[in-house]
Design an enzyme around this catalytic site. Structure first.
Site, PDB file in Angstrom:
ATOM      1  N   SER A   1       4.302   5.441  45.784  1.00 42.41           N
ATOM      2  CA  SER A   1       3.927   6.650  47.521  1.00 42.41           C
ATOM      3  C   SER A   1       2.158   6.650  46.962  1.00 42.41           C
ATOM      4  CB  SER A   1       4.422   7.810  47.133  1.00 42.41           C
ATOM      5  OG  SER A   1       5.544   7.963  46.692  1.00 42.41           O
TER       6      SER A   1
HETATM    7  C1  SAM Z   1       9.145   6.737  47.030  1.00 36.84           C
HETATM    8  S1  SAM Z   1      10.088   5.782  46.226  1.00 36.84           S
HETATM    9  C2  SAM Z   1       9.210   7.485  44.451  1.00 36.84           C
HETATM   10  C3  SAM Z   1       7.650   6.698  43.715  1.00 36.84           C
HETATM   11  C4  SAM Z   1       7.545   7.377  42.501  1.00 36.84           C
HETATM   12  N1  SAM Z   1       6.983   9.298  43.236  1.00 36.84           N
HETATM   13  C5  SAM Z   1       5.906   6.426  42.489  1.00 36.84           C
HETATM   14  O1  SAM Z   1       4.735   7.242  43.125  1.00 36.84           O
HETATM   15  O2  SAM Z   1       5.888   5.707  42.018  1.00 36.84           O
HETATM   16  C6  SAM Z   1      11.601   7.008  45.547  1.00 36.84           C
HETATM   17  C7  SAM Z   1      12.858   6.667  44.519  1.00 36.84           C
HETATM   18  O3  SAM Z   1      13.544   7.782  44.677  1.00 36.84           O
HETATM   19  C8  SAM Z   1      14.566   6.922  44.058  1.00 36.84           C
HETATM   20  N2  SAM Z   1      16.000   7.542  44.223  1.00 36.84           N
HETATM   21  C9  SAM Z   1      16.282   7.353  45.582  1.00 36.84           C
HETATM   22  N3  SAM Z   1      18.159   7.885  45.823  1.00 36.84           N
HETATM   23  C10 SAM Z   1      17.576   8.684  44.430  1.00 36.84           C
HETATM   24  C11 SAM Z   1      18.661   9.411  43.444  1.00 36.84           C
HETATM   25  N4  SAM Z   1      19.523  10.309  44.126  1.00 36.84           N
HETATM   26  N5  SAM Z   1      17.759   9.848  42.633  1.00 36.84           N
HETATM   27  C12 SAM Z   1      17.226   9.722  42.112  1.00 36.84           C
HETATM   28  N6  SAM Z   1      16.395   8.917  42.730  1.00 36.84           N
HETATM   29  C13 SAM Z   1      16.533   8.049  43.447  1.00 36.84           C
HETATM   30  C14 SAM Z   1      14.524   5.051  44.420  1.00 36.84           C
HETATM   31  O4  SAM Z   1      15.108   4.212  43.867  1.00 36.84           O
HETATM   32  C15 SAM Z   1      12.855   4.955  44.621  1.00 36.84           C
HETATM   33  O5  SAM Z   1      12.856   5.052  43.168  1.00 36.84           O
END
Ligand code: SAM
Length: 283
Positions: free
Chosen positions: A89
């Site tokens: 992010s």
């Molecule tokens: C925007 S990224 C997160 C970035 C993180 N905050 C970082 O700075 O590295 C969103 C993440 O949510 C995960 N995701 C999507 N659906 C999810 C779920 N149901 N449970 C857990 N993680 C999930 C995706 O695989 C992705 O890695």
């Protein structure tokens, strides 16, 4: 954006966490830049080929870097097309998330969407490794994040699984934060939030962007609060399919200019979003 003060403001712990945790440690050597080139493709930024450009991209405050397209179906070998499914992010949006979350040292924190593990590292720096649980749906990403965190001697609980279910064994949580957006607040999150606990999550809206919402839990599966910022996040996997906004509790004629005065009320089995002048129903 809202009229809230932006950036670190007087949030000293957050500034210290940003200074203590090296962002570049969490960024893969090859990432996609999130804006399309002239041919409509996302350019690849390769640390080995252009180390200075890569580092500049890592520290561009307003830009996420895309670490996965189409759930990993697209290899990071060149510029490409695809849906963003994981990223680190942007620094700016993480500051907003964590400033509004306001975890205290020792608070039990649940994070949904570990991604690279960078936000997890900041949370761990604040709350302590014993207090932080993070859930990532992609098992390979969860493993990489765990390794990156361990290399900095940070050892929160990193779990591979569906974060919409939360992690009941670690409940109740003082703070819950999602870095993937939802159309409907998953009931498990509010069931696992202690009374007075805070949930910060991006919520889909009919306005063409997500809204970052801050809800305070009642300890009985309900919560209420307001939208704080306009943001854009990738959706949790289980909520990618569109749902009519009326079914998600939105008023039929929500005014896009007045998103800051919407009340968001969630009760078990139901969420409602309505202009704040309307008397609030019990959560
Ligand atoms: C925007 S990224 C997160 C970035 C993180 N905050 C970082 O700075 O590295 C969103 C993440 O949510 C995960 N995701 C999507 N659906 C999810 C779920 N149901 N449970 C857990 N993680 C999930 C995706 O695989 C992705 O890695």
């Amino acid at each position: 954006m809202s009229n809230n003060p932006r950036g670190f403001g007087t949030c000293h712990w957050l500034r210290e966490a940003f200074l203590a945790v090296p962002r570049e440690h969490f960024v893969p050597e090859r990432v996609w830049w999130p804006a399309r080139d002239a041919e409509g493709l996302y350019p690849l930024c390769d640390r080995r080929e252009r180390p200075n450009a890569w580092l500049k991209a890592v520290y561009a405050p307003g830009a996420p870097l895309i670490t996965q397209l189409d759930d990993g179906a697209v290899p990071p070998t060149g510029r490409a097309e695809g849906a963003f499914t994981s990223s680190i992010s942007s620094a700016g949006v993480i500051i907003e998330l964590l400033r509004h979350l306001a975890p205290e040292p020792g608070d039990r924190v649940l994070e949904i969407g570990t991604g690279t593990g960078y936000t997890t590292a900041l949370l761990t720096h604040r709350a302590g490794a014993d207090a932080v649980v993070t859930v990532e749906i992609d098992a390979a990403l969860a493993e990489r994040a765990r390794d990156r965190l361990a290399a900095l001697d940070l050892h929160p609980l990193v779990l591979a699984g569906d974060g919409e279910r939360g992690y009941p064994a670690g409940a109740p949580y003082d703070r819950i934060v999602a870095t993937a957006s939802v159309r409907r607040i998953p009931p498990a999150w509010l069931e696992q939030l202690r009374p007075g606990g805070v949930l910060v999550a991006p919520l889909d809206s009919p306005f063409g962007h997500d809204l970052l919402v801050r809800l305070v839990g009642d300890g009985r599966g309900g919560a209420r609060g307001r939208a704080l910022e306009r943001v854009e996040f990738m959706r949790v996997r289980g909520q990618r399919a569109p749902v009519p906004y009326e079914e998600l509790g939105w008023p039929t004629e929500a005014d896009p200019d007045h998103w800051q005065t919407l009340d968001i009320v969630v009760a078990p089995g139901r969420q409602r979003i309505f202009p704040a002048t309307t008397p609030q129903p019990a959560a």
